[in-house]
Write a protein that holds these residues in place. Sequence first.
Motif, PDB file in Angstrom:
ATOM      1  N   ILE A 267       2.138  12.311  -6.832  1.00  0.00           N
ATOM      2  CA  ILE A 267       2.784  12.473  -5.532  1.00  0.00           C
ATOM      3  C   ILE A 267       4.157  13.109  -5.726  1.00  0.00           C
ATOM      4  O   ILE A 267       4.594  13.924  -4.924  1.00  0.00           O
ATOM      5  CB  ILE A 267       2.894  11.115  -4.794  1.00  0.00           C
ATOM      6  N   PHE A 268       4.847  12.765  -6.803  1.00  0.00           N
ATOM      7  CA  PHE A 268       6.201  13.258  -7.026  1.00  0.00           C
ATOM      8  C   PHE A 268       6.274  14.488  -7.918  1.00  0.00           C
ATOM      9  O   PHE A 268       7.338  15.061  -8.072  1.00  0.00           O
ATOM     10  CB  PHE A 268       7.069  12.156  -7.649  1.00  0.00           C
ATOM     11  N   GLN A 269       5.175  14.923  -8.492  1.00  0.00           N
ATOM     12  CA  GLN A 269       5.262  16.013  -9.464  1.00  0.00           C
ATOM     13  C   GLN A 269       5.800  17.306  -8.870  1.00  0.00           C
ATOM     14  O   GLN A 269       6.353  18.125  -9.582  1.00  0.00           O
ATOM     15  CB  GLN A 269       3.922  16.255 -10.151  1.00  0.00           C
ATOM     16  N   VAL A 270       5.696  17.502  -7.572  1.00  0.00           N
ATOM     17  CA  VAL A 270       6.196  18.745  -6.968  1.00  0.00           C
ATOM     18  C   VAL A 270       7.669  18.681  -6.609  1.00  0.00           C
ATOM     19  O   VAL A 270       8.254  19.674  -6.211  1.00  0.00           O
ATOM     20  CB  VAL A 270       5.386  19.133  -5.709  1.00  0.00           C
ATOM     21  N   THR A 271       8.316  17.522  -6.741  1.00  0.00           N
ATOM     22  CA  THR A 271       9.698  17.384  -6.275  1.00  0.00           C
ATOM     23  C   THR A 271      10.729  17.219  -7.384  1.00  0.00           C
ATOM     24  O   THR A 271      11.903  16.976  -7.087  1.00  0.00           O
ATOM     25  CB  THR A 271       9.822  16.171  -5.332  1.00  0.00           C
TER      26      THR A 271
ATOM     27  N   VAL B 175       0.843  -1.212   0.000  1.00  0.00           N
ATOM     28  CA  VAL B 175       0.000   0.000   0.000  1.00  0.00           C
ATOM     29  C   VAL B 175       0.869   1.249   0.000  1.00  0.00           C
ATOM     30  O   VAL B 175       0.527   2.254  -0.637  1.00  0.00           O
ATOM     31  CB  VAL B 175      -1.014   0.025   1.169  1.00  0.00           C
ATOM     32  N   TRP B 176       1.984   1.202   0.680  1.00  0.00           N
ATOM     33  CA  TRP B 176       2.921   2.329   0.720  1.00  0.00           C
ATOM     34  C   TRP B 176       3.485   2.597  -0.676  1.00  0.00           C
ATOM     35  O   TRP B 176       3.494   3.734  -1.146  1.00  0.00           O
ATOM     36  CB  TRP B 176       4.025   2.000   1.724  1.00  0.00           C
ATOM     37  N   PHE B 177       3.946   1.542  -1.347  1.00  0.00           N
ATOM     38  CA  PHE B 177       4.522   1.719  -2.677  1.00  0.00           C
ATOM     39  C   PHE B 177       3.469   2.185  -3.680  1.00  0.00           C
ATOM     40  O   PHE B 177       3.766   2.983  -4.566  1.00  0.00           O
ATOM     41  CB  PHE B 177       5.214   0.441  -3.167  1.00  0.00           C
ATOM     42  N   SER B 178       2.235   1.741  -3.535  1.00  0.00           N
ATOM     43  CA  SER B 178       1.162   2.216  -4.425  1.00  0.00           C
ATOM     44  C   SER B 178       1.015   3.733  -4.334  1.00  0.00           C
ATOM     45  O   SER B 178       0.804   4.401  -5.341  1.00  0.00           O
ATOM     46  CB  SER B 178      -0.161   1.553  -4.069  1.00  0.00           C
ATOM     47  N   MET B 179       1.121   4.271  -3.116  1.00  0.00           N
ATOM     48  CA  MET B 179       1.046   5.725  -2.954  1.00  0.00           C
ATOM     49  C   MET B 179       2.212   6.382  -3.682  1.00  0.00           C
ATOM     50  O   MET B 179       2.037   7.345  -4.427  1.00  0.00           O
ATOM     51  CB  MET B 179       1.055   6.100  -1.471  1.00  0.00           C
ATOM     52  N   TYR B 180       3.411   5.868  -3.482  1.00  0.00           N
ATOM     53  CA  TYR B 180       4.588   6.467  -4.110  1.00  0.00           C
ATOM     54  C   TYR B 180       4.679   6.190  -5.611  1.00  0.00           C
ATOM     55  O   TYR B 180       5.414   6.871  -6.316  1.00  0.00           O
ATOM     56  CB  TYR B 180       5.861   6.015  -3.397  1.00  0.00           C
ATOM     57  N   ALA B 181       3.939   5.220  -6.116  1.00  0.00           N
ATOM     58  CA  ALA B 181       3.918   4.959  -7.555  1.00  0.00           C
ATOM     59  C   ALA B 181       3.020   5.957  -8.292  1.00  0.00           C
ATOM     60  O   ALA B 181       3.077   6.053  -9.515  1.00  0.00           O
ATOM     61  CB  ALA B 181       3.447   3.530  -7.826  1.00  0.00           C
ATOM     62  N   ASP B 182       2.207   6.700  -7.557  1.00  0.00           N
ATOM     63  CA  ASP B 182       1.330   7.713  -8.145  1.00  0.00           C
ATOM     64  C   ASP B 182       2.195   8.883  -8.619  1.00  0.00           C
ATOM     65  O   ASP B 182       2.824   9.554  -7.806  1.00  0.00           O
ATOM     66  CB  ASP B 182       0.323   8.189  -7.092  1.00  0.00           C
ATOM     67  N   PRO B 183       2.257   9.137  -9.932  1.00  0.00           N
ATOM     68  CA  PRO B 183       3.147  10.198 -10.434  1.00  0.00           C
ATOM     69  C   PRO B 183       2.803  11.585  -9.889  1.00  0.00           C
ATOM     70  O   PRO B 183       3.676  12.440  -9.790  1.00  0.00           O
ATOM     71  CB  PRO B 183       2.977  10.141 -11.952  1.00  0.00           C
TER      72      PRO B 183
END
Length: 173
Positions: A31-35, A21-29
Amino acid sequence: MTNIETERLILRPQAIADFDVWFSMYADPQIFQVTNSPGFTPEEGWNRILRNIGHWSTFGFGIFSIFQKSDDAFLGETGLANFHRGIDEEFDNCAEASWVISRTAQGRGIAKEAAEAAHHWYVDSFSPPKTVCLIVKHHPASIRVAEYLGYRIYDECLYKGAECFKLERLCEK
Protein backbone atom coordinates in the motif's frame (compact mmCIF):
# COMPACT_ATOMS: atom_id res chain seq x y z
CA MET A 1 -23.38 11.63 10.32
CA THR A 2 -23.98 10.32 6.86
CA ASN A 3 -23.89 6.82 5.45
CA ILE A 4 -23.82 6.42 1.68
CA GLU A 5 -24.93 3.32 -0.21
CA THR A 6 -24.05 2.42 -3.78
CA GLU A 7 -24.91 -0.71 -5.69
CA ARG A 8 -22.12 -2.71 -4.03
CA LEU A 9 -20.86 -0.55 -1.17
CA ILE A 10 -21.65 1.09 2.12
CA LEU A 11 -19.60 4.16 3.04
CA ARG A 12 -19.78 5.42 6.59
CA PRO A 13 -17.72 7.90 8.59
CA GLN A 14 -14.73 6.20 10.15
CA ALA A 15 -15.11 4.95 13.70
CA ILE A 16 -12.68 3.59 16.26
CA ALA A 17 -14.26 0.15 15.71
CA ASP A 18 -12.70 0.22 12.21
CA PHE A 19 -9.15 0.45 13.54
CA ASP A 20 -8.13 -3.21 13.31
CA VAL A 21 -9.26 -3.74 9.70
CA TRP A 22 -8.13 -0.25 8.71
CA PHE A 23 -4.66 -0.72 10.23
CA SER A 24 -4.33 -4.14 8.56
CA MET A 25 -4.74 -2.41 5.19
CA TYR A 26 -2.12 0.20 6.07
CA ALA A 27 0.24 -2.44 7.47
CA ASP A 28 0.47 -3.96 3.97
CA PRO A 29 3.85 -2.73 2.65
CA GLN A 30 2.55 -2.68 -0.93
CA ILE A 31 0.00 0.00 0.00
CA PHE A 32 2.87 2.37 0.82
CA GLN A 33 5.37 1.35 -1.85
CA VAL A 34 4.27 4.17 -4.18
CA THR A 35 4.69 6.93 -1.57
CA ASN A 36 8.29 6.52 -0.39
CA SER A 37 6.87 5.89 3.09
CA PRO A 38 7.59 2.90 5.33
CA GLY A 39 3.97 2.87 6.51
CA PHE A 40 2.49 3.56 9.91
CA THR A 41 3.52 2.30 13.28
CA PRO A 42 0.51 1.26 15.39
CA GLU A 43 0.76 4.60 17.24
CA GLU A 44 0.84 6.61 13.99
CA GLY A 45 -2.11 4.59 12.66
CA TRP A 46 -4.07 5.21 15.85
CA ASN A 47 -3.38 8.94 15.60
CA ARG A 48 -4.34 8.97 11.91
CA ILE A 49 -7.71 7.30 12.45
CA LEU A 50 -8.39 9.60 15.41
CA ARG A 51 -7.66 12.55 13.10
CA ASN A 52 -10.15 11.19 10.57
CA ILE A 53 -12.83 10.68 13.23
CA GLY A 54 -12.23 14.16 14.66
CA HIS A 55 -12.47 15.70 11.20
CA TRP A 56 -16.12 14.60 11.01
CA SER A 57 -17.03 16.18 14.33
CA THR A 58 -15.19 19.42 13.48
CA PHE A 59 -16.23 19.96 9.86
CA GLY A 60 -19.23 17.69 9.21
CA PHE A 61 -17.38 15.77 6.48
CA GLY A 62 -14.31 13.61 6.16
CA ILE A 63 -13.04 10.15 5.35
CA PHE A 64 -15.44 7.24 4.99
CA SER A 65 -14.66 3.57 5.59
CA ILE A 66 -15.76 1.47 2.63
CA PHE A 67 -17.54 -1.83 3.24
CA GLN A 68 -18.86 -4.38 0.79
CA LYS A 69 -22.65 -4.69 1.08
CA SER A 70 -22.76 -8.43 0.50
CA ASP A 71 -20.55 -9.47 3.44
CA ASP A 72 -19.54 -6.28 5.30
CA ALA A 73 -15.88 -6.78 4.32
CA PHE A 74 -13.69 -3.70 4.77
CA LEU A 75 -12.40 -2.54 1.37
CA GLY A 76 -10.67 0.77 2.06
CA GLU A 77 -11.33 4.44 2.65
CA THR A 78 -12.33 7.50 0.65
CA GLY A 79 -13.66 10.98 1.17
CA LEU A 80 -12.67 14.61 1.32
CA ALA A 81 -10.87 16.40 4.12
CA ASN A 82 -8.93 19.50 5.08
CA PHE A 83 -5.49 17.93 5.43
CA HIS A 84 -3.58 21.26 5.44
CA ARG A 85 -0.41 19.65 4.11
CA GLY A 86 1.42 22.97 3.78
CA ILE A 87 1.69 22.63 0.00
CA ASP A 88 0.45 26.14 -0.77
CA GLU A 89 -2.38 28.37 0.41
CA GLU A 90 -4.66 27.75 -2.59
CA PHE A 91 -4.31 23.96 -2.32
CA ASP A 92 -4.63 23.89 1.46
CA ASN A 93 -7.81 25.99 1.45
CA CYS A 94 -9.71 23.39 -0.59
CA ALA A 95 -11.15 20.06 0.48
CA GLU A 96 -8.77 17.35 -0.66
CA ALA A 97 -10.01 14.07 -2.09
CA SER A 98 -8.50 10.83 -0.86
CA TRP A 99 -8.90 7.13 -1.54
CA VAL A 100 -6.95 4.06 -0.46
CA ILE A 101 -8.21 0.62 -1.44
CA SER A 102 -7.00 -2.63 0.11
CA ARG A 103 -4.99 -4.83 -2.24
CA THR A 104 -7.68 -7.53 -2.17
CA ALA A 105 -10.26 -5.01 -3.45
CA GLN A 106 -8.11 -3.37 -6.13
CA GLY A 107 -8.93 -3.76 -9.81
CA ARG A 108 -12.70 -4.06 -9.22
CA GLY A 109 -13.74 -0.42 -9.65
CA ILE A 110 -14.19 0.05 -5.90
CA ALA A 111 -12.17 3.30 -5.77
CA LYS A 112 -14.16 4.85 -8.62
CA GLU A 113 -17.54 3.79 -7.22
CA ALA A 114 -16.79 4.85 -3.65
CA ALA A 115 -14.98 8.11 -4.45
CA GLU A 116 -17.67 9.14 -6.92
CA ALA A 117 -20.39 8.59 -4.28
CA ALA A 118 -18.38 10.53 -1.67
CA HIS A 119 -17.81 13.40 -4.13
CA HIS A 120 -21.50 13.64 -5.05
CA TRP A 121 -22.46 13.74 -1.38
CA TYR A 122 -19.79 16.37 -0.57
CA VAL A 123 -20.68 18.66 -3.50
CA ASP A 124 -24.43 18.36 -2.80
CA SER A 125 -23.86 19.08 0.90
CA PHE A 126 -21.25 21.85 0.79
CA SER A 127 -21.32 23.38 -2.74
CA PRO A 128 -17.56 24.03 -3.01
CA PRO A 129 -16.22 25.83 -6.09
CA LYS A 130 -13.54 23.14 -6.47
CA THR A 131 -11.79 20.24 -4.77
CA VAL A 132 -8.17 19.11 -5.07
CA CYS A 133 -6.10 15.97 -4.71
CA LEU A 134 -2.43 15.05 -4.48
CA ILE A 135 -1.12 11.94 -6.25
CA VAL A 136 2.39 10.51 -6.43
CA LYS A 137 3.53 10.77 -10.06
CA HIS A 138 4.22 7.05 -10.46
CA HIS A 139 0.79 5.87 -9.33
CA PRO A 140 -1.15 5.44 -12.60
CA ALA A 141 -4.12 3.64 -10.99
CA SER A 142 -4.81 6.60 -8.69
CA ILE A 143 -4.38 9.04 -11.57
CA ARG A 144 -6.99 7.07 -13.56
CA VAL A 145 -9.44 7.28 -10.63
CA ALA A 146 -8.83 11.03 -10.37
CA GLU A 147 -9.39 11.54 -14.09
CA TYR A 148 -12.58 9.46 -13.93
CA LEU A 149 -13.81 11.82 -11.20
CA GLY A 150 -13.04 14.86 -13.36
CA TYR A 151 -9.72 15.92 -11.85
CA ARG A 152 -7.09 17.51 -14.06
CA ILE A 153 -3.39 17.98 -13.32
CA TYR A 154 -2.56 21.65 -12.89
CA ASP A 155 0.86 21.61 -11.20
CA GLU A 156 3.57 19.47 -9.62
CA CYS A 157 5.21 19.55 -6.20
CA LEU A 158 7.48 17.65 -3.87
CA TYR A 159 5.66 16.30 -0.81
CA LYS A 160 7.58 14.40 1.87
CA GLY A 161 10.26 13.53 -0.68
CA ALA A 162 7.83 12.22 -3.32
CA GLU A 163 7.25 13.87 -6.69
CA CYS A 164 3.51 14.53 -6.91
CA PHE A 165 0.88 15.93 -9.19
CA LYS A 166 -1.54 18.53 -7.86
CA LEU A 167 -4.97 18.04 -9.40
CA GLU A 168 -8.18 20.06 -9.23
CA ARG A 169 -11.82 19.44 -10.03
CA LEU A 170 -14.22 22.31 -10.63
CA CYS A 171 -17.52 21.53 -8.98
CA GLU A 172 -20.91 22.03 -10.50
CA LYS A 173 -24.19 21.09 -8.90
